[in-house]
Write a protein that holds these residues in place. Structure first.
Motif, PDB file in Angstrom:
ATOM      1  N   ASP A 139       0.782  -1.124   0.090  1.00  0.00           N
ATOM      2  CA  ASP A 139       0.094   0.061  -0.163  1.00  0.00           C
ATOM      3  C   ASP A 139       0.947   1.101  -0.037  1.00  0.00           C
ATOM      4  OD1 ASP A 139      -2.289  -1.634  -0.126  1.00  0.00           O
ATOM      5  OD2 ASP A 139      -2.518  -1.301   2.332  1.00  0.00           O
ATOM      6  N   ARG A 140       1.994   1.305   0.674  1.00  0.00           N
ATOM      7  CA  ARG A 140       2.790   2.362   0.844  1.00  0.00           C
ATOM      8  C   ARG A 140       3.517   2.442  -0.264  1.00  0.00           C
ATOM      9  NH1 ARG A 140       3.437   7.506   1.906  1.00  0.00           N
ATOM     10  NH2 ARG A 140       5.369   8.093   2.834  1.00  0.00           N
ATOM     11  N   ALA A 141       3.941   1.466  -1.217  1.00  0.00           N
ATOM     12  CA  ALA A 141       4.739   1.461  -2.468  1.00  0.00           C
ATOM     13  C   ALA A 141       3.601   2.353  -3.302  1.00  0.00           C
ATOM     14  CB  ALA A 141       4.850   0.338  -2.822  1.00  0.00           C
ATOM     15  N   ARG A 142       2.436   1.939  -3.441  1.00  0.00           N
ATOM     16  CA  ARG A 142       1.534   2.586  -4.354  1.00  0.00           C
ATOM     17  C   ARG A 142       1.337   4.045  -4.050  1.00  0.00           C
ATOM     18  NH1 ARG A 142      -0.992  -2.555  -3.880  1.00  0.00           N
ATOM     19  NH2 ARG A 142      -2.357  -2.099  -2.181  1.00  0.00           N
ATOM     20  N   GLU A 143       1.143   4.483  -2.885  1.00  0.00           N
ATOM     21  CA  GLU A 143       1.283   5.855  -2.401  1.00  0.00           C
ATOM     22  C   GLU A 143       2.336   6.546  -2.783  1.00  0.00           C
ATOM     23  OE1 GLU A 143      -1.288   5.208   1.949  1.00  0.00           O
ATOM     24  OE2 GLU A 143       0.859   5.847   1.856  1.00  0.00           O
ATOM     25  N   LEU A 144       3.698   6.051  -2.631  1.00  0.00           N
ATOM     26  CA  LEU A 144       5.070   6.758  -3.173  1.00  0.00           C
ATOM     27  C   LEU A 144       4.873   6.771  -4.408  1.00  0.00           C
ATOM     28  CD1 LEU A 144       7.207   5.348  -0.326  1.00  0.00           C
ATOM     29  CD2 LEU A 144       6.262   7.475  -0.476  1.00  0.00           C
ATOM     30  N   ALA A 145       4.643   5.737  -5.350  1.00  0.00           N
ATOM     31  CA  ALA A 145       4.526   5.848  -6.743  1.00  0.00           C
ATOM     32  C   ALA A 145       3.637   6.945  -7.121  1.00  0.00           C
ATOM     33  CB  ALA A 145       4.238   4.630  -7.304  1.00  0.00           C
ATOM     34  N   ALA A 146       2.373   7.159  -6.519  1.00  0.00           N
ATOM     35  CA  ALA A 146       1.314   8.158  -6.901  1.00  0.00           C
ATOM     36  C   ALA A 146       1.913   9.423  -6.886  1.00  0.00           C
ATOM     37  CB  ALA A 146      -0.049   7.692  -6.231  1.00  0.00           C
ATOM     38  N   GLN A 147       2.918   9.691  -5.860  1.00  0.00           N
ATOM     39  CA  GLN A 147       3.576  10.799  -5.507  1.00  0.00           C
ATOM     40  C   GLN A 147       4.628  11.169  -6.156  1.00  0.00           C
ATOM     41  OE1 GLN A 147       4.210  10.527  -1.335  1.00  0.00           O
ATOM     42  NE2 GLN A 147       2.120  10.347  -0.714  1.00  0.00           N
ATOM     43  N   GLY A 148       5.028  10.248  -7.179  1.00  0.00           N
ATOM     44  CA  GLY A 148       6.203  10.406  -7.977  1.00  0.00           C
ATOM     45  C   GLY A 148       7.676  10.142  -7.424  1.00  0.00           C
ATOM     46  N   HIS A 149       7.617   9.535  -6.219  1.00  0.00           N
ATOM     47  CA  HIS A 149       8.673   9.037  -5.303  1.00  0.00           C
ATOM     48  C   HIS A 149       9.215   7.901  -5.758  1.00  0.00           C
ATOM     49  CE1 HIS A 149       8.808  12.645  -2.867  1.00  0.00           C
ATOM     50  NE2 HIS A 149       7.656  12.742  -2.496  1.00  0.00           N
ATOM     51  N   LEU A 150       8.488   6.908  -5.807  1.00  0.00           N
ATOM     52  CA  LEU A 150       9.060   5.519  -6.166  1.00  0.00           C
ATOM     53  C   LEU A 150       8.806   5.295  -7.678  1.00  0.00           C
ATOM     54  CD1 LEU A 150       9.999   2.562  -5.505  1.00  0.00           C
ATOM     55  CD2 LEU A 150       7.472   2.182  -4.884  1.00  0.00           C
ATOM     56  N   LEU A 151       9.740   5.239  -8.536  1.00  0.00           N
ATOM     57  CA  LEU A 151       9.698   5.192  -9.872  1.00  0.00           C
ATOM     58  C   LEU A 151       9.683   3.821 -10.461  1.00  0.00           C
ATOM     59  CD1 LEU A 151      12.316   8.089 -10.785  1.00  0.00           C
ATOM     60  CD2 LEU A 151       9.768   8.162 -10.385  1.00  0.00           C
ATOM     61  N   ARG A 152      10.585   2.857  -9.748  1.00  0.00           N
ATOM     62  CA  ARG A 152      10.553   1.559 -10.416  1.00  0.00           C
ATOM     63  C   ARG A 152      11.108   0.806  -9.130  1.00  0.00           C
ATOM     64  NH1 ARG A 152      10.886  -0.323 -15.545  1.00  0.00           N
ATOM     65  NH2 ARG A 152      10.613  -2.170 -14.287  1.00  0.00           N
ATOM     66  N   LEU A 153      10.799  -0.599  -9.129  1.00  0.00           N
ATOM     67  CA  LEU A 153      11.272  -1.723  -8.064  1.00  0.00           C
ATOM     68  C   LEU A 153      11.315  -2.940  -8.962  1.00  0.00           C
ATOM     69  CD1 LEU A 153      11.662  -1.462  -5.056  1.00  0.00           C
ATOM     70  CD2 LEU A 153       9.329  -2.316  -4.752  1.00  0.00           C
ATOM     71  N   TRP A 154      12.562  -3.511  -8.523  1.00  0.00           N
ATOM     72  CA  TRP A 154      12.938  -4.927  -9.011  1.00  0.00           C
ATOM     73  C   TRP A 154      13.266  -5.949  -7.856  1.00  0.00           C
ATOM     74  CZ3 TRP A 154      15.064  -0.232 -10.845  1.00  0.00           C
ATOM     75  CH2 TRP A 154      14.522   0.076 -12.246  1.00  0.00           C
ATOM     76  N   MET A 155      13.287  -7.235  -8.139  1.00  0.00           N
ATOM     77  CA  MET A 155      13.875  -7.997  -7.403  1.00  0.00           C
ATOM     78  C   MET A 155      15.075  -8.344  -7.650  1.00  0.00           C
ATOM     79  SD  MET A 155      11.667  -8.663  -5.095  1.00  0.00           S
ATOM     80  CE  MET A 155      12.648  -9.924  -4.228  1.00  0.00           C
ATOM     81  N   LEU A 156      16.298  -8.418  -6.710  1.00  0.00           N
ATOM     82  CA  LEU A 156      17.554  -8.600  -6.980  1.00  0.00           C
ATOM     83  C   LEU A 156      17.918 -10.160  -6.793  1.00  0.00           C
ATOM     84  CD1 LEU A 156      19.454  -5.606  -5.498  1.00  0.00           C
ATOM     85  CD2 LEU A 156      19.207  -6.204  -7.841  1.00  0.00           C
ATOM     86  N   PRO A 157      18.810 -10.917  -7.609  1.00  0.00           N
ATOM     87  CA  PRO A 157      19.501 -12.139  -7.219  1.00  0.00           C
ATOM     88  C   PRO A 157      19.619 -12.346  -5.336  1.00  0.00           C
ATOM     89  CG  PRO A 157      20.595 -11.164  -8.932  1.00  0.00           C
ATOM     90  CD  PRO A 157      19.691 -10.226  -8.515  1.00  0.00           C
ATOM     91  N   GLY A 158      19.231 -13.439  -5.061  1.00  0.00           N
ATOM     92  CA  GLY A 158      19.511 -13.575  -3.708  1.00  0.00           C
ATOM     93  C   GLY A 158      18.032 -13.493  -2.906  1.00  0.00           C
ATOM     94  N   GLN A 159      17.637 -14.072  -1.788  1.00  0.00           N
ATOM     95  CA  GLN A 159      16.538 -13.897  -1.093  1.00  0.00           C
ATOM     96  C   GLN A 159      16.603 -12.471  -0.274  1.00  0.00           C
ATOM     97  OE1 GLN A 159      14.298 -16.378  -0.725  1.00  0.00           O
ATOM     98  NE2 GLN A 159      13.036 -15.057   0.693  1.00  0.00           N
ATOM     99  N   GLY A 160      15.402 -11.916  -0.360  1.00  0.00           N
ATOM    100  CA  GLY A 160      15.274 -10.850   0.377  1.00  0.00           C
ATOM    101  C   GLY A 160      15.651  -9.382  -0.155  1.00  0.00           C
ATOM    102  N   HIS A 161      16.487  -9.365  -1.403  1.00  0.00           N
ATOM    103  CA  HIS A 161      17.128  -8.282  -1.984  1.00  0.00           C
ATOM    104  C   HIS A 161      16.115  -7.654  -2.912  1.00  0.00           C
ATOM    105  CE1 HIS A 161      20.576  -9.614   0.188  1.00  0.00           C
ATOM    106  NE2 HIS A 161      20.570 -10.745  -0.532  1.00  0.00           N
ATOM    107  N   ALA A 162      16.370  -6.528  -3.156  1.00  0.00           N
ATOM    108  CA  ALA A 162      15.397  -5.442  -4.001  1.00  0.00           C
ATOM    109  C   ALA A 162      16.110  -4.440  -4.413  1.00  0.00           C
ATOM    110  CB  ALA A 162      13.920  -5.343  -3.359  1.00  0.00           C
ATOM    111  N   LEU A 163      15.854  -3.480  -5.487  1.00  0.00           N
ATOM    112  CA  LEU A 163      16.636  -2.465  -6.017  1.00  0.00           C
ATOM    113  C   LEU A 163      15.265  -1.622  -6.539  1.00  0.00           C
ATOM    114  CD1 LEU A 163      19.173  -1.085  -7.007  1.00  0.00           C
ATOM    115  CD2 LEU A 163      18.470  -1.848  -9.218  1.00  0.00           C
ATOM    116  N   GLY A 164      15.456  -0.522  -5.901  1.00  0.00           N
ATOM    117  CA  GLY A 164      14.516   0.585  -6.172  1.00  0.00           C
ATOM    118  C   GLY A 164      15.156   1.966  -6.776  1.00  0.00           C
ATOM    119  N   LEU A 165      14.303   2.561  -7.859  1.00  0.00           N
ATOM    120  CA  LEU A 165      14.637   3.701  -8.354  1.00  0.00           C
ATOM    121  C   LEU A 165      13.824   4.638  -7.887  1.00  0.00           C
ATOM    122  CD1 LEU A 165      16.354   5.602 -10.438  1.00  0.00           C
ATOM    123  CD2 LEU A 165      14.472   5.071 -12.169  1.00  0.00           C
ATOM    124  N   TRP A 166      14.256   5.667  -7.073  1.00  0.00           N
ATOM    125  CA  TRP A 166      13.585   6.946  -6.445  1.00  0.00           C
ATOM    126  C   TRP A 166      13.915   7.989  -6.817  1.00  0.00           C
ATOM    127  CZ3 TRP A 166      10.294   5.363  -1.857  1.00  0.00           C
ATOM    128  CH2 TRP A 166      10.350   3.926  -1.537  1.00  0.00           C
TER     129      TRP A 166
END
Length: 206
Positions: A139-166
């Motif tokens: 829910d918070r990710a959708r809010e931040l995306a709508a505000q223009g703060h969260l641009l993209r989000l991906w999973m990285l190799p390995g358990q529990g790792h992610a990459l975001g463009l903000w």
């Protein structure tokens, strides 16, 4: 499939300024071609030390072999080494939602940031607690995306790792945005501030 590529260039000693400028010009022209083909999505400059020539690129290709063909076609490859990180779809990526993210204005006052997340759930945490935090995080990710703060989000190799463009006005705001995430107490983050690259398709495609 998307890929993050760290491109580090080492110009051979004795290379003339004319030769460097020629290959820069050909690289810029070819970058425009790759962007038009849908292979080159974004380019950025990470923090650099004196004398360093390094670029971060977001590329799209069918697979690793296809990406290698794209990278090998770039004029600077003769002087360059590439470090490739495959990026997998993330369920909270704004690009995958019906609700579109806020508009990204490259010339707006502010900066982009690449954020690497590692989520470690404390041992013994109840499954219901994890499920609740996961839902609130989405829910918070959708809010931040709508505000223009969260641009993209991906999973990285390995358990529990992610990459975001903000996007944020400055580092302090970026820190506050990350602290607002429901999973922040379980996260370790690595922040890379980004600066504009002259061949970034976000600027050159308009």
């Amino acid at each position: 499939m998307d890929y993050l590529v760290t491109m580090t260039t080492h110009v051979p000693d004795g290379t003339s300024e004319e030769a460097v400028q020629d290959i820069r010009n050909r690289e810029a022209a070819h970058s425009r071609e790759l962007a038009a083909q849908g292979h080159l999505l974004r380019l950025w400059r990470p923090p650099l030390k004196a004398g360093e020539w390094r670029t971060l690129g977001l590329f799209a290709a069918d697979d690793g072999n296809g990406l290698e063909e794209v990278l090998a076609s770039m004029p600077l490859r003769v002087w360059r080494t590439d470090d490739v990180t495959p990026l997998s779809p993330h369920p909270n990526d704004p690009a995958g939602h019906v609700d579109k993210p806020g508009p990204f204005a490259p010339d707006a006052a502010g900066s982009e940031f690449l954020i690497t997340f590692t989520v470690t759930v404390p041992v013994g945490t109840a499954g219901e607690t994890v499920d609740d935090a996961t839902a609130r995080e989405a829910d918070r990710a959708r809010e931040l995306a709508a505000q223009g703060h969260l641009l993209r989000l991906w999973m990285l190799p390995g358990q529990g790792h992610a990459l975001g463009l903000w996007w944020a006005h400055d580092g302090d705001e970026m820190h506050a945005l990350l602290a607002s995430l429901p999973m922040a107490p379980w996260m370790s983050v690595q922040t890379t501030p980004l600066t504009r690259h002259p061949s970034d398709p976000a600027f050159t495609s308009s």
